[in-house]
Design a protein around this motif. Structure first.
Motif, PDB file in Angstrom:
ATOM      1  N   THR A  33      60.035 -50.217  19.230  1.00  0.00           N
ATOM      2  CA  THR A  33      60.746 -51.286  19.944  1.00  0.00           C
ATOM      3  C   THR A  33      60.455 -52.618  19.269  1.00  0.00           C
ATOM      4  O   THR A  33      59.406 -52.791  18.643  1.00  0.00           O
ATOM      5  CB  THR A  33      60.329 -51.315  21.439  1.00  0.00           C
ATOM      6  OG1 THR A  33      60.991 -52.406  22.068  1.00  0.00           O
ATOM      7  CG2 THR A  33      58.837 -51.480  21.632  1.00  0.00           C
ATOM      8  N   LEU A  34      61.397 -53.539  19.402  1.00  0.00           N
ATOM      9  CA  LEU A  34      61.208 -54.887  18.836  1.00  0.00           C
ATOM     10  C   LEU A  34      61.637 -55.913  19.879  1.00  0.00           C
ATOM     11  O   LEU A  34      62.454 -55.600  20.759  1.00  0.00           O
ATOM     12  CB  LEU A  34      62.083 -55.051  17.594  1.00  0.00           C
ATOM     13  CG  LEU A  34      61.610 -54.340  16.327  1.00  0.00           C
ATOM     14  CD1 LEU A  34      62.666 -54.439  15.232  1.00  0.00           C
ATOM     15  CD2 LEU A  34      60.289 -54.922  15.829  1.00  0.00           C
ATOM     16  N   TRP A  39      70.578 -49.889  16.203  1.00  0.00           N
ATOM     17  CA  TRP A  39      70.921 -49.324  14.902  1.00  0.00           C
ATOM     18  C   TRP A  39      69.887 -49.739  13.847  1.00  0.00           C
ATOM     19  O   TRP A  39      69.419 -48.937  13.048  1.00  0.00           O
ATOM     20  CB  TRP A  39      72.326 -49.800  14.521  1.00  0.00           C
ATOM     21  CG  TRP A  39      72.809 -49.215  13.250  1.00  0.00           C
ATOM     22  CD1 TRP A  39      73.250 -47.943  13.056  1.00  0.00           C
ATOM     23  CD2 TRP A  39      72.895 -49.870  11.993  1.00  0.00           C
ATOM     24  NE1 TRP A  39      73.619 -47.767  11.750  1.00  0.00           N
ATOM     25  CE2 TRP A  39      73.416 -48.937  11.074  1.00  0.00           C
ATOM     26  CE3 TRP A  39      72.617 -51.158  11.550  1.00  0.00           C
ATOM     27  CZ2 TRP A  39      73.640 -49.250   9.743  1.00  0.00           C
ATOM     28  CZ3 TRP A  39      72.835 -51.477  10.224  1.00  0.00           C
ATOM     29  CH2 TRP A  39      73.329 -50.521   9.342  1.00  0.00           C
ATOM     30  N   HIS A  40      69.477 -51.047  13.873  1.00  0.00           N
ATOM     31  CA  HIS A  40      68.498 -51.554  12.903  1.00  0.00           C
ATOM     32  C   HIS A  40      67.106 -50.972  13.153  1.00  0.00           C
ATOM     33  O   HIS A  40      66.341 -50.757  12.230  1.00  0.00           O
ATOM     34  CB  HIS A  40      68.384 -53.075  13.006  1.00  0.00           C
ATOM     35  CG  HIS A  40      69.442 -53.790  12.244  1.00  0.00           C
ATOM     36  ND1 HIS A  40      69.505 -53.767  10.876  1.00  0.00           N
ATOM     37  CD2 HIS A  40      70.481 -54.553  12.658  1.00  0.00           C
ATOM     38  CE1 HIS A  40      70.545 -54.480  10.483  1.00  0.00           C
ATOM     39  NE2 HIS A  40      71.152 -54.963  11.537  1.00  0.00           N
ATOM     40  N   VAL A  99      73.970 -60.504  17.295  1.00  0.00           N
ATOM     41  CA  VAL A  99      72.986 -59.801  16.452  1.00  0.00           C
ATOM     42  C   VAL A  99      72.278 -58.735  17.282  1.00  0.00           C
ATOM     43  O   VAL A  99      72.060 -57.608  16.830  1.00  0.00           O
ATOM     44  CB  VAL A  99      71.968 -60.807  15.856  1.00  0.00           C
ATOM     45  CG1 VAL A  99      70.819 -60.070  15.184  1.00  0.00           C
ATOM     46  CG2 VAL A  99      72.649 -61.721  14.846  1.00  0.00           C
ATOM     47  N   GLY A 100      71.961 -59.075  18.538  1.00  0.00           N
ATOM     48  CA  GLY A 100      71.250 -58.152  19.432  1.00  0.00           C
ATOM     49  C   GLY A 100      72.001 -56.848  19.668  1.00  0.00           C
ATOM     50  O   GLY A 100      71.396 -55.798  19.891  1.00  0.00           O
ATOM     51  N   PRO A 110      67.633 -64.737  14.688  1.00  0.00           N
ATOM     52  CA  PRO A 110      67.408 -63.476  15.411  1.00  0.00           C
ATOM     53  C   PRO A 110      67.336 -62.265  14.492  1.00  0.00           C
ATOM     54  O   PRO A 110      67.080 -61.162  14.947  1.00  0.00           O
ATOM     55  CB  PRO A 110      68.641 -63.396  16.312  1.00  0.00           C
ATOM     56  CG  PRO A 110      69.706 -64.140  15.574  1.00  0.00           C
ATOM     57  CD  PRO A 110      69.021 -65.198  14.743  1.00  0.00           C
ATOM     58  N   LYS A 111      67.549 -62.450  13.198  1.00  0.00           N
ATOM     59  CA  LYS A 111      67.657 -61.292  12.293  1.00  0.00           C
ATOM     60  C   LYS A 111      66.344 -60.518  12.197  1.00  0.00           C
ATOM     61  O   LYS A 111      65.281 -61.109  12.020  1.00  0.00           O
ATOM     62  CB  LYS A 111      68.085 -61.753  10.911  1.00  0.00           C
ATOM     63  CG  LYS A 111      69.526 -62.193  10.890  1.00  0.00           C
ATOM     64  CD  LYS A 111      70.009 -62.268   9.477  1.00  0.00           C
ATOM     65  CE  LYS A 111      71.501 -62.570   9.492  1.00  0.00           C
ATOM     66  NZ  LYS A 111      71.932 -63.085   8.210  1.00  0.00           N
ATOM     67  N   ILE A 112      66.453 -59.202  12.287  1.00  0.00           N
ATOM     68  CA  ILE A 112      65.261 -58.356  12.337  1.00  0.00           C
ATOM     69  C   ILE A 112      64.491 -58.368  11.018  1.00  0.00           C
ATOM     70  O   ILE A 112      63.265 -58.485  10.998  1.00  0.00           O
ATOM     71  CB  ILE A 112      65.664 -56.899  12.701  1.00  0.00           C
ATOM     72  CG1 ILE A 112      66.002 -56.845  14.188  1.00  0.00           C
ATOM     73  CG2 ILE A 112      64.547 -55.911  12.390  1.00  0.00           C
ATOM     74  CD1 ILE A 112      66.423 -55.479  14.687  1.00  0.00           C
TER      75      ILE A 112
END
Ligand SMILES: C[S@@+](CC[C@H](N)C(=O)[O-])C[C@H]1O[C@@H](n2cnc3c(N)ncnc32)[C@H](O)[C@@H]1O
Length: 280
Positions: free
Chosen positions: A51-52, A42-43, A36-37, A65-67
């Motif tokens: 930043t996240l 892109w996300h 996912v990372g 882990p999904k944003i």
């Protein structure tokens, strides 16, 4: 979904099979977080944040882990804190020093930045990696690492608001009482403390014996090996009844309100106040 199926089939799985399943699950989650990372950049463009937190940090506080889910829940936590305060006739900006106890990688803190001109925000957590990310990426607040069971660095009577989202949901009873005492020390007289617990609505995934135990005693600390090696041993899952909270938390604070499903329509919100006049 996967969790629900697991809870249903678990009683029928032979004991000798469990360590293998846990090992596979943990490694699958590590692999999943890494994959996912890979798409984070892109996300990120779609989110408006520069930043996240990296996927493994998101997974640790969020269980995924999904944003998208991480952002939605963080914003909901901020909104639910604000609407709880509204019920007390207050707004977040009415407080001068606010502590996010168990801030993790800032899932909630990310959403209060707009108030930072009026409010001094602080965050503390036992997870050094999550705190390091907050220190680097959320410069509008001050972050510290704390030990699982020792005093916070802050002097007495420091904060007029403390919130702890999904922290007392992980602590055993001894830790819970320790932290109630310690939060009482650092909150100002008259200050407000908001804590969330896994109340009756969250008992559904538990077996009949655990639910019975909760009805009788009001508290259940559920130890599983599922997350061995990812979370520390003391970090498990705690469930509460409303009666228990009203009885036990009132030893430390005045309980102003108990709001079933007051956080994310799932966890219960406990509104506490330290005795004394508010000193602003
Ligand atoms: C489920 S996460 C929630 C994190 C954050 N409050 C949020 O809503 O995103 C629970 C957090 O509590 C932290 N925690 C657990 N026990 C703690 C303690 N005694 N002191 C500080 N943080 C603690 C964990 O490290 C973890 O980051």
């Amino acid at each position: 979904m996967l969790k629900r199926v697991w809870y249903k089939i678990r009683p029928f799985v032979p004991k000798w099979f469990l360590p293998g399943i846990r090992w596979s699950y943990r490694n699958y989650m590590r692999f999943y977080c890494r994959s996912v990372g890979l798409f984070d950049r892109w996300h990120l463009r779609k989110t408006g944040f520069s930043t996240l937190p990296p996927a493994p940090l998101r997974y640790r506080v969020h269980g995924s882990p999904k944003i998208e889910g991480f952002l939605v829940v963080g914003k909901t936590c901020r909104d639910d804190i604000e609407s709880t305060l509204e019920q007390l006739g207050k707004r977040l900006v009415d407080f001068s020093r606010v502590l996010d106890f168990g801030c993790g990688c800032g899932r909630t803190m990310m959403w209060v930045k707009e108030h930072a001109r009026h409010v001094r925000f602080f965050g503390t957590d036992t997870d050094a990696e999550a705190v390091a990310w907050c220190q680097a990426c959320l410069p509008f607040a001050e972050f510290r690492v704390n030990d699982p069971l020792s005093k916070l660095v802050y002097p007495d009577d420091q904060f007029d608001l403390i919130y702890g989202v999904s922290v007392f949901t992980q602590l055993d009873e001894a830790y819970q009482f320790y932290w109630l005492e310690e939060l009482r020390r650092v909150v100002k007289p008259g200050g407000v403390v908001l804590l969330t617990v896994l109340g009756e609505h969250c008992w559904q995934t538990l077996g009949p014996a655990d639910q019975e135990h909760l009805r009788e005693t009001g508290f259940l600390f559920r130890v599983t090996n599922r997350m061995k090696g990812i979370f520390p041993e003391w970090y498990q899952t705690a469930y509460h009844s409303q009666d228990y909270v009203l009885r036990e938390f009132s030893v430390y604070f005045k309980v102003l309100a108990y709001i079933p499903r007051g956080l994310s329509d799932f966890q219960d919100m406990v509104v506490l106040q330290k005795d004394g006049l508010v000193s602003t």
